[in-house]
Design an enzyme around this catalytic site. Structure first.
Site: not given
Ligand code: SAJ
Length: 431
Positions: A270
């Site tokens: 995503c």
């Molecule tokens: N990440 C960072 N720093 C942060 C947060 C995340 O480096 O502060 C990295 C994570 O390690 C990962 C990536 O970003 O590699 C994405 O992380 P994420 O927490 O956004 O997780 P996803 O992609 O599995 O899920 C996200 C959902 N997560 C949250 O809201 C916490 C949300 O954004 C969406 O519902 C989902 O993608 C989607 O399906 O769109």
């Protein structure tokens, strides 16, 4: 009386869901649990066989939940003819990007054609796949009207973005508000009634485009703020400041600040991808999305920065990267999930390999890597595998990793997730 409204309100409607992945399958289970007849249309025959045998391949769906749904009449199929029998059709197929980061609408187009081929009067079609604003109106709707039926008259169309956080124990389908935008007020009303049967709160917006843009704002917001955290990490490194301490301190502000954290890059299906749908739409509309593009450049460069940091750590110890033994700990895209999609660890691994490092990795969720990544298999995390490395790089902070072992036996460890924040010792170096 609106027969479709009645069928939805009384949970007699037959719901068909195209795509039985991490979005479609939980929806199918949710609708089956509250009494709807549900059919999962899935292109992969192995997945269909697995589902009908009660074997779940989606970590968030237990075999028990699947078997319960099967007992209530849920069935999976490869045959799109099932769409003609459905009252409601949901489309939950992937929206990846191409090698040049352009939207890849292949799956949405295939689904739209399948629906159009079986469309009949009285149906409601809802797109859930994350996509650029305008997709429902400019791509889906014209394809459906090739059936000869008129949207808003013979059938209804809406958009409702998925908001699943894979692996989350706290946020579920039921307790995460669902945004809905209909092509007509009736479409919005029907979609709101359907989702209202499985979700505590439904938020109706004025159009499918508003709903499409809502989802992109949510994920682009994360993309940009993660990029800010990554840029702060690089600034703090140069200034000799601990970025993790700064973020924690900033987080004590009870308003106006939400903590995001630096890392080895941004993975998943995503966050690395969705913002590029917005960038593409901006270019298509002859405007720009400069901040979003810049954030992408910053996030995409993080694997390279991790390799630079590893090179410096080895150099400080009189070793060149070429010929050094580097152990990567945690390779999936985020903690406690096995998913490798767009994982930045793979880009770190590639770059280290290109520069001649001898690589091993350990990840309790990932037993082996594809041949393209050397076909490596996860090694055990022991004093021996740690001690024999010249440098250890912690890329994914899985909860079950043994912090004490890592801190005690790694000759030098670059911690890209601040997982060892409690350890103040010379062999532990933070991003
Ligand atoms: N990440 C960072 N720093 C942060 C947060 C995340 O480096 O502060 C990295 C994570 O390690 C990962 C990536 O970003 O590699 C994405 O992380 P994420 O927490 O956004 O997780 P996803 O992609 O599995 O899920 C996200 C959902 N997560 C949250 O809201 C916490 C949300 O954004 C969406 O519902 C989902 O993608 C989607 O399906 O769109």
């Amino acid at each position: 009386m609106d027969t479709l409204q009645g069928a939805i309100d009384e949970r007699r409607a037959h719901v068909a869901i195209i795509g039985q992945g991490y979005v479609g399958l939980p929806l199918a289970m949710g609708f089956a649990q509250v009494g709807y007849r549900v059919t999962g249309l899935e292109a992969d025959p192995e997945k269909v066989a697995s589902l009908n045998a009660g074997r779940s391949y989606v970590p968030d769906i237990s075999p028990a939940a699947l078997q319960e749904a099967l007992a209530q009449g849920y069935a999976a199929t490869c045959d799109p003819a099932c769409l003609a029998q459905a009252d409601v059709i949901l489309i939950t197929v992937p929206t990846p990007y191409t090698k040049t980061k352009q939207p890849d609408m292949t799956y949405v187009q295939q689904a739209a054609r399948a629906v159009s081929a079986h469309l009949r009067p009285g149906q409601l079609v809802i797109l859930e796949s994350t996509t650029y604003p305008g997709t429902t109106e400019e791509l889906l709707l014209p394809e459906l009207e090739k059936s000869g039926l008129k949207a808003g008259e013979a059938f209804e169309v809406a958009y409702s973005p998925e908001r699943i956080d894979p692996g989350s124990r706290h946020y579920t389908l039921a307790n995460t508000p669902k945004v809905v935008g209909g092509m007509t007020p009736r479409a919005a009303q029907l979609a709101a009634a359907l989702y209202g049967s499985i979700v505590e709160q439904v938020v109706v917006v004025s159009s499918p485009a508003a709903a499409e843009m809502t989802k992109l704002l949510e994920n682009t917001y994360r993309h940009v703020n993660i990029a800010l955290a990554n840029e702060m990490a690089q600034l703090c490194h140069v200034l000799g400041i601990n970025v993790w301490e700064v973020i924690e301190a900033a987080g004590t502000k009870p308003f106006g600040f939400q903590a995001f954290y630096p890392g080895p890059g941004v993975g998943g299906h995503c966050i690395p991808i969705d913002p590029y749908y917005l960038i593409w739409k901006a270019q298509e509309s002859e405007t720009v999305a400069r901040m979003i593009e810049l954030a992408g450049q910053i996030n995409e460069r993080m694997p390279e920065w991790v390799v630079e940091r590893v090179t410096d750590l080895l150099n400080d110890r009189g070793r060149s990267l070429r010929g050094s033994r580097v152990l990567l700990v945690g390779v999936s895209y985020k903690k406690d999930v096995p998913d490798m999609r767009e994982s930045p660890a793979l880009r770190v691994l590639e770059k280290l390999h290109q520069k001649g490092a001898h690589l091993t990795y350990h990840d309790p969720f990932v037993p082996s890597l594809p041949w393209h990544y050397g076909g490596l298999e996860s090694v055990a995390l022991t004093s021996q595998t740690l001690g024999s490395a010249d440098c250890v790089v912690l890329l994914t902070d899985h909860s079950e990793l043994d912090r004490e072992l890592l801190a005690q036996y790694a000759p030098v460890l670059l911690d890209t997730r601040n997982m060892l924040q409690g350890y103040r010792q010379p062999n532990i170096v933070r991003l």
